[in-house]
Write a protein that holds these residues in place. Structure first.
Motif, short mmCIF file in Angstrom:
data_model
loop_
_atom_site.label_atom_id
_atom_site.label_comp_id
_atom_site.label_asym_id
_atom_site.label_seq_id
_atom_site.Cartn_x
_atom_site.Cartn_y
_atom_site.Cartn_z
N ARG A 287 12.65 23.35 44.47
CA ARG A 287 13.44 21.79 46.22
C ARG A 287 14.27 23.18 46.65
N TYR A 288 14.56 21.02 47.75
CA TYR A 288 15.54 21.73 48.30
C TYR A 288 16.42 20.92 47.47
N VAL A 289 17.76 21.26 48.17
CA VAL A 289 18.74 20.44 47.51
C VAL A 289 19.99 19.92 48.63
N ASP A 290 20.35 19.14 48.83
CA ASP A 290 21.68 19.21 49.93
C ASP A 290 22.97 19.07 49.29
N VAL A 291 23.70 20.29 49.49
CA VAL A 291 25.12 20.33 48.94
C VAL A 291 26.26 20.01 49.93
N SER A 292 27.05 19.39 49.39
CA SER A 292 28.73 18.69 50.03
C SER A 292 29.11 19.75 49.04
N GLY A 293 30.81 19.06 49.33
CA GLY A 293 32.02 19.45 49.18
C GLY A 293 32.03 18.69 47.39
N SER A 294 31.26 17.13 47.37
CA SER A 294 31.43 16.78 46.19
C SER A 294 30.33 17.03 45.02
N SER A 295 29.34 18.53 45.43
CA SER A 295 28.87 18.80 44.83
C SER A 295 29.01 19.40 43.45
N ASN A 296 27.87 19.55 42.71
CA ASN A 296 28.29 20.34 41.52
C ASN A 296 26.91 20.90 40.80
N PRO A 297 26.97 22.16 40.73
CA PRO A 297 28.46 22.80 41.37
C PRO A 297 28.47 22.83 42.74
N GLN A 298 29.87 23.25 43.49
CA GLN A 298 29.73 23.69 44.60
C GLN A 298 29.37 25.18 45.22
N HIS A 299 28.97 25.23 46.32
CA HIS A 299 28.45 26.47 47.21
C HIS A 299 29.31 26.81 47.78
N THR A 300 29.77 27.93 48.81
CA THR A 300 30.57 28.29 49.12
C THR A 300 30.29 29.38 50.10
N HIS A 301 30.56 30.03 51.52
CA HIS A 301 30.17 30.79 52.71
C HIS A 301 31.60 30.89 53.49
N ASN A 302 32.11 32.38 52.95
CA ASN A 302 33.06 32.77 54.08
C ASN A 302 34.67 32.23 53.54
N ASP A 303 35.00 31.13 52.35
CA ASP A 303 35.31 30.74 51.71
C ASP A 303 35.64 29.55 52.17
N THR A 304 34.59 29.33 52.67
CA THR A 304 34.92 27.47 52.77
C THR A 304 33.36 26.77 52.25
N THR A 305 33.73 25.68 51.87
CA THR A 305 32.74 24.94 51.27
C THR A 305 31.56 25.24 51.90
N SER B 281 28.63 38.80 42.84
CA SER B 281 28.98 39.31 41.60
C SER B 281 29.36 37.24 40.84
N ALA B 282 29.38 36.73 41.87
CA ALA B 282 30.20 35.64 41.40
C ALA B 282 29.39 33.79 42.17
N LYS B 283 28.10 33.29 41.16
CA LYS B 283 27.59 32.49 41.07
C LYS B 283 27.91 31.69 42.38
N ASN B 284 27.11 30.79 43.35
CA ASN B 284 27.07 29.63 44.14
C ASN B 284 27.73 30.46 45.85
N LEU B 285 28.09 32.01 45.49
CA LEU B 285 28.83 31.97 46.35
C LEU B 285 27.88 32.62 47.87
N LEU B 286 27.75 32.16 49.21
CA LEU B 286 26.59 32.32 50.02
C LEU B 286 26.88 33.71 50.72
N THR B 287 25.79 34.87 50.00
CA THR B 287 26.29 36.18 51.48
C THR B 287 25.72 35.64 52.61
N ASP B 288 25.75 36.54 53.28
CA ASP B 288 24.72 36.88 55.02
C ASP B 288 23.83 37.77 55.27
N GLY B 289 22.36 37.85 54.60
CA GLY B 289 21.28 38.93 55.07
C GLY B 289 21.16 39.44 56.45
#
Length: 212
Positions: free
Chosen positions: A76-94, A165-173
């Motif tokens: 499914r699609y999931v809309d995430v934000s700073g209040s999501s659990n878990p939080q997702h980050t990209h370049n050290d930013t939520t 290796s860290a979960k929920n950390l977005l990487t650019d490809g």
């Protein structure tokens, strides 16, 4: 008087030169994203299942849930934000935005997630995305291939994308490729290696496919 007119002319000339804008700055070239509907255009509720926007799983028992639903075992699609659990980050930013969550656990193991795109002949393209190890399983490497068959037997592009290796950390490809013929092609997403007990959930965001 003549001196005043001369200075006025010089001032006008300088002003005119500074006032000229680069046409390219005024009208920057915006490349069409051939995957602009990858995320379901932000809609929720009935009709927001990824299948409504061209996503296909080779798993015949795949479950597709509406955006932000809690349908057990669903993609499914999931809309995430700073209040999501878990939080997702990209370049050290939520990260705030929409993710597509797909599974390779349980009955989804070994399946292929695909999306069809129509491309021109003899043309260079660039695919870009953000991806993450969402949960479950063991540190994965994902693979993206593109070809004229959904089973990956006629690929014209192929690349591995190791997850952080860290979960929920977005990487650019990024993957660049060139077509041979015009027509329909499949973007084919798989998880490499591991065993059926190590299948993960992937999160992907900001997919784009543009002509170079």
């Amino acid at each position: 008087m003549k001196k005043a007119l001369f200075l006025l002319a010089i001032s006008f000339f300088i002003f005119s030169c500074n006032d000229v804008n680069d046409p390219q700055e005024e009208n920057p070239v915006v490349k069409e994203n051939l995957l602009k509907d990858w995320g379901g255009n932000g809609i929720t509720g009935n009709g927001s299942e990824p299948t409504a926007f061209g996503w296909i799983s080779s798993n015949s028992s795949a479950v597709w849930g509406p955006a932000n639903s809690n349908v057990v075992g669903s993609t499914r699609y999931v809309d995430v934000s700073g209040s999501s659990n878990p939080q997702h980050t990209h370049n050290d930013t939520t990260y705030v935005g929409r993710l597509l969550m797909y599974r390779w656990d349980g009955s989804y193991w070994g399946s292929r997630l695909t999306k069809i795109v129509t491309l021109k002949a003899n043309t260079n393209y660039t695919f870009k995305w953000k991806y993450e190890w969402w949960s479950n399983g063991t540190l994965p490497t994902y693979n993206l291939a593109i070809g004229s068959n959904s089973d990956g037997s006629t690929n014209i592009g192929n690349k591995d994308f190791p997850a952080n290796s860290a979960k929920n950390l977005l990487t650019d490809g990024e993957l660049k490729f060139k077509t041979n013929n015009a027509g329909e092609y499949y973007l084919i997403f798989t998880q490499n290696g591991l065993t059926s007990s190590e299948g993960t959930l992937i999160g992907m965001a900001d997919l784009s496919l543009t002509e170079d």
